[in-house]
Each structure stands twice: as C-alpha cells, then as structure tokens.
Design a protein around this motif. Structure first.
Motif, short mmCIF file in Angstrom:
data_model
loop_
_atom_site.label_atom_id
_atom_site.label_comp_id
_atom_site.label_asym_id
_atom_site.label_seq_id
_atom_site.Cartn_x
_atom_site.Cartn_y
_atom_site.Cartn_z
N ASP A 1 3.20 -14.02 -27.65
CA ASP A 1 4.25 -14.93 -28.09
C ASP A 1 4.98 -15.55 -26.90
OD1 ASP A 1 5.16 -12.44 -27.44
OD2 ASP A 1 6.35 -12.13 -29.25
N VAL A 2 5.18 -14.75 -25.84
CA VAL A 2 5.82 -15.29 -24.64
C VAL A 2 4.92 -16.33 -23.98
CG1 VAL A 2 6.96 -14.68 -22.48
CG2 VAL A 2 6.84 -13.01 -24.32
N ALA A 3 3.64 -16.02 -23.93
CA ALA A 3 2.69 -16.97 -23.34
C ALA A 3 2.65 -18.27 -24.14
CB ALA A 3 1.30 -16.34 -23.30
N ALA A 4 2.75 -18.16 -25.48
CA ALA A 4 2.73 -19.36 -26.32
C ALA A 4 3.96 -20.22 -26.07
CB ALA A 4 2.65 -18.96 -27.79
N LEU A 5 5.11 -19.60 -25.81
CA LEU A 5 6.31 -20.37 -25.49
C LEU A 5 6.11 -21.17 -24.21
CD1 LEU A 5 9.17 -17.83 -26.34
CD2 LEU A 5 8.85 -20.09 -27.37
N ILE A 6 5.51 -20.53 -23.20
CA ILE A 6 5.23 -21.24 -21.95
C ILE A 6 4.25 -22.38 -22.20
CG2 ILE A 6 4.08 -21.02 -19.71
CD1 ILE A 6 6.80 -19.92 -19.60
N ASP A 7 3.22 -22.12 -22.99
CA ASP A 7 2.21 -23.15 -23.29
C ASP A 7 2.83 -24.40 -23.90
OD1 ASP A 7 0.29 -21.44 -22.35
OD2 ASP A 7 -0.36 -20.75 -24.34
N ILE A 8 3.86 -24.17 -24.74
CA ILE A 8 4.45 -25.30 -25.45
C ILE A 8 5.56 -25.97 -24.65
CG2 ILE A 8 6.35 -24.21 -26.74
CD1 ILE A 8 5.12 -25.54 -29.26
N GLY A 9 5.85 -25.41 -23.47
CA GLY A 9 6.80 -26.06 -22.58
C GLY A 9 8.15 -25.39 -22.47
N VAL A 10 8.34 -24.22 -23.13
CA VAL A 10 9.60 -23.48 -23.02
C VAL A 10 9.43 -22.52 -21.84
CG1 VAL A 10 11.32 -22.09 -24.24
CG2 VAL A 10 9.87 -23.67 -25.51
N ILE A 11 9.67 -23.04 -20.64
CA ILE A 11 9.31 -22.33 -19.42
C ILE A 11 10.16 -21.09 -19.20
CG2 ILE A 11 9.05 -22.56 -16.92
CD1 ILE A 11 7.13 -24.23 -18.59
N ASP A 12 11.46 -21.18 -19.48
CA ASP A 12 12.36 -20.06 -19.20
C ASP A 12 12.28 -19.05 -20.35
OD1 ASP A 12 14.23 -18.39 -18.16
OD2 ASP A 12 15.87 -19.85 -18.12
N SER A 13 11.19 -18.29 -20.40
CA SER A 13 10.95 -17.35 -21.48
C SER A 13 10.58 -15.98 -20.91
CB SER A 13 9.82 -17.84 -22.39
OG SER A 13 10.14 -19.09 -22.96
N ILE A 14 10.98 -14.95 -21.59
CA ILE A 14 10.72 -13.60 -21.13
C ILE A 14 10.53 -12.70 -22.35
CG2 ILE A 14 13.14 -12.87 -21.06
CD1 ILE A 14 12.51 -11.41 -18.42
N GLY A 15 9.80 -11.59 -22.18
CA GLY A 15 9.59 -10.65 -23.28
C GLY A 15 10.07 -9.27 -22.91
N ILE A 16 10.35 -8.47 -23.92
CA ILE A 16 10.78 -7.10 -23.69
C ILE A 16 10.14 -6.20 -24.73
CG2 ILE A 16 12.86 -7.35 -25.13
CD1 ILE A 16 14.27 -5.47 -23.17
N TYR A 17 9.86 -4.97 -24.33
CA TYR A 17 9.20 -4.02 -25.23
C TYR A 17 9.71 -2.61 -24.97
CZ TYR A 17 5.58 -1.08 -27.26
OH TYR A 17 4.92 -0.11 -27.98
N ASN A 18 9.82 -1.85 -26.05
CA ASN A 18 10.11 -0.42 -25.96
C ASN A 18 11.49 -0.14 -25.36
OD1 ASN A 18 9.43 2.23 -26.47
ND2 ASN A 18 8.60 2.57 -24.43
N LYS A 19 12.49 -0.90 -25.81
CA LYS A 19 13.86 -0.65 -25.37
C LYS A 19 14.78 -0.63 -26.58
CE LYS A 19 15.64 -0.37 -21.96
NZ LYS A 19 16.03 0.87 -21.21
#
Length: 472
Positions: free
Chosen positions: A102-120
């Motif tokens: 999902d983070v990669a898809a955001l970058i692909d569509i042009g939402v460059i400032d994107s980050i993901g988090i897991y297990n917190k």
C-alpha cells in the motif's frame, strides 16, 4: 600425481554466493527496510520503512507481496484522489502494513511523502503529523485494542485530515461501533468496494475526517446516543417474536424459545468494542444461568467477557468466589439503602430437609416498612452503578434480569436515568400471577402483575429500541 588446488577466483565465487545467500535469507525473514523519514522518526524498536527500498523485498517469499496487491491499492488510492480525499501533497501513513504494497502504491500514484508502520501498539510520531492515514487489509478487525488504535490515529492525524479504513464487517451495528471509536472524527462516507481476496468478494471502505476544534464542539453537542437509529430497529424486527399466548408451562416454553432466540452477536459483528460485559442481575447459583447458559450458549465471537453476578442471597456467595466471577452481594435497587427480602418457602419435604426455600429473592421493599433485623440486606443504585461501569461509546453490554417482580421498578429507573441506552441486549424475566401447579384453575397471589402487563413491558422496551428477549 598433480595436486588439486582451489584457484583464487573460484574461492571468490563461493564467498560471493555465500554472502548473497545470507542476505537473501535475512530479507526473507524480515522483509522490511528500517529507515528514518524527515521528522517522523522511528526508534530501533519500530518497524518503519519507505517504499523506495521495497524493491529489495523478495516478492516470491511472502503471501501478500506480489504486484497484485500493489495494483489493487493503486486503484483504491486513484479513486480517493479523484474524490478529493487524497492529494499528491499529503503526508501519508499506512498502519499495520504487512509488506508495504500500500505504501508503494501511494508512491506510484505520486504521493511521495508516505511511510508505513507495522507491529506497534502506539505510533512513534508527533501529534498532528499526517494528512492521510490508511488502515487496509482488515487490520482494525484483528486489533485486540481497538480503542487504543483509534486514539493513536486521532492523535497523529491532522485536523481536517482523512482516515480510510477497510473492514470486512458490513452491518450497520458494526459501522456505528466504528464511528463511536473515532469520537473526534466525523463519518464522511461508507461504501462497499471490491476486495482483492478471492474468498471475500467485497469489503467496506469507511472514510473519516478529523474535525477542527469548533467543529468538534458542535459535533459532540449534536450526538445523542439515546436516539435509536433505524438499523437498531431493523435488528429488533429481525428478533424472535414475543410469545403472545400465556404459556402453561413456562420452563418448557423457555427451553423451546431459546432455540429461536436471535442473539445480537449472531446478527452483527461486535469486533469494534473495547470491553465485553455480562451482568447477571438476580444470578442465583453459578449454574443457574452463567454456567449453564451464558458460558455455554451465548455466541461470544471469541471475545472474553467480564462477568458480574448480582445476588443478595448469601447461600450462593461462596461458589462465586471459586468461579472467578465478579460478585456483587447486594440487591439491585433504585437507590442505596437498607432493604429486606424474604426467601420463598414452598413447603415441600425437600425444602424442609434443606432448611431453606427455593432461594428466590422476593421483591425488595423499603426498610421503612419493616420492623426487625431478620433478612436485612443492602440495596444499591443499579442504574447509577451501570453508568459508572460501562462506556456507551466503546463497550458491549449484555444484561440478564431475574429480580422477582422488581423488574417493573428497575426498568422504569433505567429508562428515566438513560442507563437503558447502555444495554446492547437484555434478557428479562417478567413475573406475573401464574397458574398454580397445585391447584388447577387458580393463580398464584405472589405477584400482582398479569401476563398482559408483562407483554406490554416487553413491547414498550422494543418500541424504544431495546433488544429484549423473554426469559423464564
């Protein structure tokens, strides 16, 4: 005989292959690249990543890591941009993302400032850090702490920011529970969309907007939790019918009726609740209803319930202490005061031998009308206690009430105080002047209510939006 020796370039190839294998194993084990992005930093204990590094993920080793999910999320985000909920300038966070597609898809569509988090359990970010947050893949459905999940999202989402949640729960009860979790957000849209999973053809996409300070004040003033929405009334209409004809053998009728009961947790998803509570008012012995019915038959959706037994008869207290149930050794009443009760003494040989009656507590009466100390007990404000125990916005409450005729007084107090609105599902025994077993054609004088008055009580509760079931 010529001695065989390893040539330098051959040793180098082995070493390179060995190092490559170790790196591949490491990536397949973790499948995450830990980085720091701007002011949204993660400490060493957090699993954060930016999508540029995701090309190193071994796409064949993880069940959710192929390009299919990336393309699916790309389509979802594309629609959100078209509808104005997401922009290329949004600072975005994907929560509990398993492989970062999902983070990669955001970058692909042009939402460059994107980050993901897991297990917190908590987000390692500043307050008001993101314009857009996304919780896909049913992560909130699986959360064991939905209230904490919502608090963290509400904290890190900017005022006016957008939250998008994907959930497999589609009934309106679960949607209302979800809305109540995010009490500083307003619901913008809820619709069914296609799912990527073959076993789940569609899911629900819920879109929230975090309201600003002034909007939040007006929003909270406008919320009235005692107004019963149409979806609750629809659930009541789906419930089993009230038994109109007075049963000659109530216990047999109860056993038959239990097969027909439409439990709330069979009709809706209760995943988005913080606590699950069962209160047995007039519990009698542990096996009377908690052990024999609630623990065995009530559909709990694998949730752990807090169980409270309210029982004034001291004969039953010891067994509850051994069962790990929260015991309130008092009588549920309208206020805190001293009461008296009378054990029903049905003169049978079995009861005489035991030295006690059937253990049913009679209707509590004010101590002002009683002279003497025999059978004095403490009554407590049941409606007030219930309001102190339960958080209406996040808790799921089931109540069973068997209070030997006091139900007419208690229900009235629950309605007047608004505590009735806390109850998600009510199992109520209504006591009336039943036909006597000993004397055909004669009714018991123990209670002055008629079966018709009991029917009116059940009907009135359903009319005001309470899912009530008959109990005997």
């Amino acid at each position: 005989m010529e001695t065989f020796t390893l040539k330098p370039h051959f040793l180098g190839n082995i070493l390179v292959r060995l190092v490559s294998f170790v790196i591949l194993v490491f990536l397949a084990r973790f499948a995450y690249i830990f980085t720091v992005k701007g002011n949204k930093s993660c400490n060493s204990g957090d699993l954060c990543f930016i999508p540029e590094a995701l090309t190193l993920t071994i796409s064949g080793e993880l069940p959710d890591s192929g390009t299919g999910h990336r393309n699916y999320y790309y389509s979802v985000f594309q629609d959100l941009i078209a509808d104005g909920y997401l922009s290329p300038n949004s600072q975005s966070l994907c929560i509990e993302t398993l492989t970062g597609q999902d983070v990669a898809a955001l970058i692909d569509i042009g939402v460059i400032d994107s980050i993901g988090i897991y297990n917190k359990s908590s987000q390692p970010f500043d307050d008001n850090a993101f314009d857009f947050e996304f919780a896909g893949n049913g992560v909130l459905d699986r959360s064991e702490q939905p209230v904490e999940f919502a608090k963290e999202v509400s904290r890190t989402l900017k005022p006016g920011g957008i939250l998008v949640i994907h959930t497999i729960a589609k009934d309106n009860y679960s949607l209302n529970s979800l809305v109540q979790l995010f009490n500083n957000c307003k619901l913008v849209r809820s619709l069914e969309i296609d799912s990527y999973a073959m076993w789940q053809p569609s899911i629900r996409q819920v879109i929230f907007k975090k309201v600003t300070g002034l909007e939040q004040m007006d929003f909270k003033k406008s919320r009235n939790y005692c107004v019963v929405p149409e979806y609750k009334r629809e659930l009541i209409r789906k419930a089993e019918g009230i038994i109109v004809k007075e049963p000659l053998k109530p216990w047999i009728t109860l056993k038959r009726n239990l097969r027909n009961v439409k439990y709330l947790s069979e009709m809706v998803d209760i995943s988005f609740k913080n606590r699950y509570i069962y209160v047995d008012v007039g519990a009698r012995s542990y096996s009377s209803s908690i052990g024999s019915w609630f623990n065995r038959q009530y559909p709990k959706q694998n949730k752990t319930f807090e169980v409270y037994a309210i029982e004034a008869d001291k004969e039953f207290h010891d067994e509850y202490r051994k069962k790990g149930v929260n015991l309130l050794p008092y009588a549920a009443w309208l206020r805190n005061e001293t009461l008296f009760f009378e054990i029903m003494r049905e003169q049978t040989r079995k009861n005489v031998e035991k030295g006690r009656g059937m253990g049913r507590v009679q209707s509590a009466q004010s101590s002002l009308n009683f002279v003497g100390d025999l059978n004095k007990i403490l009554g407590f404000d049941f409606a007030g206690w219930l309001m102190s125990l339960v958080n209406e916005e996040s808790d799921y409450l089931v109540v069973k009430m068997d209070v030997e005729g006091t139900e007419f007084h208690l229900i009235q107090k629950l309605i007047e105080s608004g505590a009735i609105c806390l109850i998600d599902e009510l199992f109520l025994e209504c006591h009336y002047n039943r036909w006597q077993r000993c004397c055909p054609g004669k009714r018991s004088t123990k209670y002055d209510k008629t079966y018709t008055e009991c029917l009116e009580l059940f009907s009135s509760l359903r009319d005001i939006g309470i899912l009530v079931h008959q109990w005997w």
